[in-house]
Design a protein around this motif. Structure first.
Motif, PDB file in Angstrom:
ATOM      1  N   ALA A   1     105.436  27.512 166.017  1.00 58.91           N
ATOM      2  CA  ALA A   1     104.892  27.929 167.310  1.00 58.91           C
ATOM      3  C   ALA A   1     105.821  28.970 167.927  1.00 58.91           C
ATOM      4  O   ALA A   1     107.041  28.836 167.873  1.00 58.91           O
ATOM      5  CB  ALA A   1     104.758  26.719 168.218  1.00 58.91           C
ATOM      6  N   CYS A   2     105.270  30.013 168.518  1.00 55.55           N
ATOM      7  CA  CYS A   2     106.075  31.064 169.146  1.00 55.55           C
ATOM      8  C   CYS A   2     106.534  30.573 170.518  1.00 55.55           C
ATOM      9  O   CYS A   2     105.706  30.213 171.355  1.00 55.55           O
ATOM     10  CB  CYS A   2     105.244  32.333 169.274  1.00 55.55           C
ATOM     11  SG  CYS A   2     106.088  33.625 170.192  1.00 55.55           S
ATOM     12  N   GLU A   3     107.875  30.560 170.709  1.00 59.32           N
ATOM     13  CA  GLU A   3     108.385  30.057 171.993  1.00 59.32           C
ATOM     14  C   GLU A   3     108.223  31.085 173.107  1.00 59.32           C
ATOM     15  O   GLU A   3     108.044  30.719 174.260  1.00 59.32           O
ATOM     16  CB  GLU A   3     109.871  29.698 171.860  1.00 59.32           C
ATOM     17  CG  GLU A   3     110.108  28.452 171.044  1.00 59.32           C
ATOM     18  CD  GLU A   3     111.190  28.656 170.004  1.00 59.32           C
ATOM     19  OE1 GLU A   3     112.081  29.496 170.227  1.00 59.32           O
ATOM     20  OE2 GLU A   3     111.108  27.979 168.951  1.00 59.32           O
ATOM     21  N   ALA A   4     108.305  32.358 172.729  1.00 60.46           N
ATOM     22  CA  ALA A   4     108.248  33.409 173.745  1.00 60.46           C
ATOM     23  C   ALA A   4     106.979  33.301 174.596  1.00 60.46           C
ATOM     24  O   ALA A   4     107.000  33.563 175.793  1.00 60.46           O
ATOM     25  CB  ALA A   4     108.339  34.777 173.089  1.00 60.46           C
ATOM     26  N   CYS A   5     105.904  32.904 173.966  1.00 61.74           N
ATOM     27  CA  CYS A   5     104.630  32.878 174.698  1.00 61.74           C
ATOM     28  C   CYS A   5     104.053  31.470 174.752  1.00 61.74           C
ATOM     29  O   CYS A   5     102.926  31.270 175.210  1.00 61.74           O
ATOM     30  CB  CYS A   5     103.629  33.809 174.026  1.00 61.74           C
ATOM     31  SG  CYS A   5     103.260  33.361 172.323  1.00 61.74           S
ATOM     32  N   GLY A   6     104.835  30.493 174.300  1.00 62.47           N
ATOM     33  CA  GLY A   6     104.302  29.130 174.301  1.00 62.47           C
ATOM     34  C   GLY A   6     103.093  29.017 173.390  1.00 62.47           C
ATOM     35  O   GLY A   6     102.158  28.278 173.660  1.00 62.47           O
TER      36      GLY A   6
ATOM     37  N   PRO B   1      98.997  41.374 173.788  1.00 66.33           N
ATOM     38  CA  PRO B   1      99.643  40.485 172.810  1.00 66.33           C
ATOM     39  C   PRO B   1     101.149  40.309 173.059  1.00 66.33           C
ATOM     40  O   PRO B   1     101.819  41.256 173.472  1.00 66.33           O
ATOM     41  CB  PRO B   1      99.401  41.179 171.476  1.00 66.33           C
ATOM     42  CG  PRO B   1      98.581  42.372 171.745  1.00 66.33           C
ATOM     43  CD  PRO B   1      98.474  42.599 173.205  1.00 66.33           C
ATOM     44  N   CYS B   2     101.632  39.118 172.814  1.00 64.63           N
ATOM     45  CA  CYS B   2     103.066  38.806 172.883  1.00 64.63           C
ATOM     46  C   CYS B   2     103.796  39.622 171.829  1.00 64.63           C
ATOM     47  O   CYS B   2     103.310  39.777 170.714  1.00 64.63           O
ATOM     48  CB  CYS B   2     103.252  37.315 172.624  1.00 64.63           C
ATOM     49  SG  CYS B   2     104.899  36.826 172.105  1.00 64.63           S
ATOM     50  N   ARG B   3     104.993  40.162 172.201  1.00 58.64           N
ATOM     51  CA  ARG B   3     105.685  41.055 171.268  1.00 58.64           C
ATOM     52  C   ARG B   3     106.329  40.289 170.111  1.00 58.64           C
ATOM     53  O   ARG B   3     106.464  40.801 169.017  1.00 58.64           O
ATOM     54  CB  ARG B   3     106.746  41.863 172.011  1.00 58.64           C
ATOM     55  CG  ARG B   3     106.197  43.259 172.314  1.00 58.64           C
ATOM     56  CD  ARG B   3     107.312  44.250 172.479  1.00 58.64           C
ATOM     57  NE  ARG B   3     107.638  44.385 173.889  1.00 58.64           N
ATOM     58  CZ  ARG B   3     108.765  44.935 174.324  1.00 58.64           C
ATOM     59  NH1 ARG B   3     109.672  45.349 173.465  1.00 58.64           N
ATOM     60  NH2 ARG B   3     108.996  45.047 175.602  1.00 58.64           N
ATOM     61  N   ASP B   4     106.730  39.071 170.359  1.00 57.94           N
ATOM     62  CA  ASP B   4     107.402  38.292 169.311  1.00 57.94           C
ATOM     63  C   ASP B   4     106.470  37.911 168.168  1.00 57.94           C
ATOM     64  O   ASP B   4     106.886  37.811 167.020  1.00 57.94           O
ATOM     65  CB  ASP B   4     108.003  37.010 169.898  1.00 57.94           C
ATOM     66  CG  ASP B   4     109.292  37.297 170.634  1.00 57.94           C
ATOM     67  OD1 ASP B   4     109.390  38.400 171.219  1.00 57.94           O
ATOM     68  OD2 ASP B   4     110.194  36.443 170.612  1.00 57.94           O
ATOM     69  N   CYS B   5     105.252  37.635 168.515  1.00 56.26           N
ATOM     70  CA  CYS B   5     104.349  37.103 167.484  1.00 56.26           C
ATOM     71  C   CYS B   5     103.124  37.984 167.269  1.00 56.26           C
ATOM     72  O   CYS B   5     102.260  37.636 166.461  1.00 56.26           O
ATOM     73  CB  CYS B   5     103.910  35.687 167.843  1.00 56.26           C
ATOM     74  SG  CYS B   5     102.957  35.608 169.364  1.00 56.26           S
ATOM     75  N   GLY B   6     103.056  39.083 168.002  1.00 54.72           N
ATOM     76  CA  GLY B   6     101.922  39.982 167.831  1.00 54.72           C
ATOM     77  C   GLY B   6     100.602  39.368 168.282  1.00 54.72           C
ATOM     78  O   GLY B   6      99.537  39.768 167.828  1.00 54.72           O
TER      79      GLY B   6
HETATM   80 ZN   LIG Z   1     104.325  34.842 171.040  1.00 56.51          ZN
END
Ligand SMILES: [Zn+2]
Ligand SMILES: [Zn+2]
Length: 366
Positions: free
Chosen positions: A159-164, A216-221
């Motif tokens: 799971a991407c933490e940057a965007c939950g 879109p979140c940059r960490d996970c696109g």
């Molecule tokens: Zn993300």
């Protein structure tokens, strides 16, 4: 518009029935109405009805919603697919016992397919589904007795933490999907003669979510997951055997979709003392011919340390001494099997002069 019967009434249980009571009752009804066993059209219809009821009331969260808001509460919140997918573990529980399907993948799948009709495969149209993951593990007979906790790190999607794991860039949210107007579902109508069938499927644009990522979140696109390491842990229950067990939803993560399954392939290691046959275990115990003839107290290994066992006088070679309840449990059965100790009588290969004389004496006495 809903003329659905009350779920508790359908299952024939009280409103305050325990999870076990509900499971037992569903099991009983499923045995009677499962399409594999009962080929009538009414049975199929009834099977759908009880399965939907069970899918909801066997799930603590959905049951609460149903108790508070009735059918409208559940139907407004979940698609049919969500209802069944969420309860897949509960179905597997029942069907693994009922039809001897290991892991129960077939069990749940068959309920789901019966319900959705042809083409209602899991995942539905456009809905992302995580891949299944395979985990191979060995267990000892002692693990079979007590159960075992398995833990390992898995490299893959986390799971991407940057965007939950929402997939949204900071400060932004998901917006209503244009494809379905936010319902997450698209309806298609099909006419056959005088009847028309409405099929409801998940919207491809939003994967059935009704909402899509705007920025879109940059960490996970925008995917909500990224590469990383994930700790996976689960318990293998007592009574485990060789084979594959499916843990629904514990495989690869699919944000906004359906997680893959974790398939656990179990192999029971050979034991230095015991051979297993179902719930029973077997071992050999060597005794001297004198012990066999006169009786003796001997120490035998068990799964929980050594135990003294009384050998009766006049015990014959290959006699099976039973230690009740000292075997292993079997899933779906209560209690433990038995341990059997085969008595191997050792005849001396060499005798001293005195021993030989005594045995000659013994023979004459007989
Ligand atoms: Zn993300
Ligand atoms: Zn949509």
């Amino acid at each position: 518009m809903s003329s659905k019967r009350d779920y508790y009434e359908v299952l024939g249980v009280q409103k305050d029935a325990t999870a076990d009571e509900i499971k037992a009752q569903y099991r009983k009804l499923a045995l009677k109405f499962h399409p594999d066993r009962n080929k009538t059209a009414e049975a199929a219809e009834h099977f759908k009805e009880i399965s939907e009821a069970y899918a909801v009331v066997s799930d603590g969260k959905k049951r609460k919603i149903y108790d508070r808001h009735g059918h409208a509460g559940v139907d407004g919140r979940y698609t049919t697919e969500d209802i069944f997918q969420g309860a897949s573990g509960n179905f597997n529980d029942v069907f693994a016992d009922l039809f001897g399907r290991r892991g129960g993948g077939g069990g749940f799948e068959s309920v789901f397919e019966t319900f959705m009709g042809q083409g209602g495969g899991r995942g539905g149209p456009g809905r992302p589904r995580g891949r299944d993951m395979l985990c191979e593990t060995t267990v000892t007979l002692e693990d079979v007795l007590h159960g075992k906790r398995v833990e390992f790190d898995h490299k893959g999607a986390v799971a991407c933490e940057a965007c939950g794991s929402t997939g949204c860039a900071p400060g932004s949210t998901k917006i209503r999907c244009k494809g379905c107007g936010g319902s997450g579902q698209v309806r298609a109508q099909r006419r056959m003669g005088f009847a028309s069938f409405v099929t409801v499927g998940a919207c491809r644009d939003c994967g059935g979510q009704g909402r899509v990522v705007e920025k879109p979140c940059r960490d996970c696109g925008g995917r909500g997951v990224r590469k990383g390491k994930r700790r996976i842990e689960f318990g293998l229950p007592p009574g485990i055997d060789d084979g594959e067990y499916t843990m629904p939803g514990r495989g690869e993560i699919a944000p906004g979709g359906i997680n893959g399954d974790l398939i656990v392939r179990v192999a029971v290691e050979p034991h230095r003392h015991f051979r297993r046959d179902g719930r029973n275990i077997f071992c050999d115990k060597h005794v001297t011919m004198v012990e066999a003839a006169l009786g003796a107290e001997v120490r035998v290994p068990t799964l929980e340390g050594e135990e003294d066992v009384r050998i009766a006088a006049g015990t014959q070679p290959n006699h099976l001494a039973k230690l009740g309840g000292m075997g292993v449990p079997k899933r779906g059965y209560g209690g433990r099997g038995d341990q059997y100790v085969r008595i191997v009588v050792d005849v001396p290969k060499k005798l001293s002069k005195r021993q030989k004389a005594l045995l000659d004496e013994f023979a004459k006495a007989g």
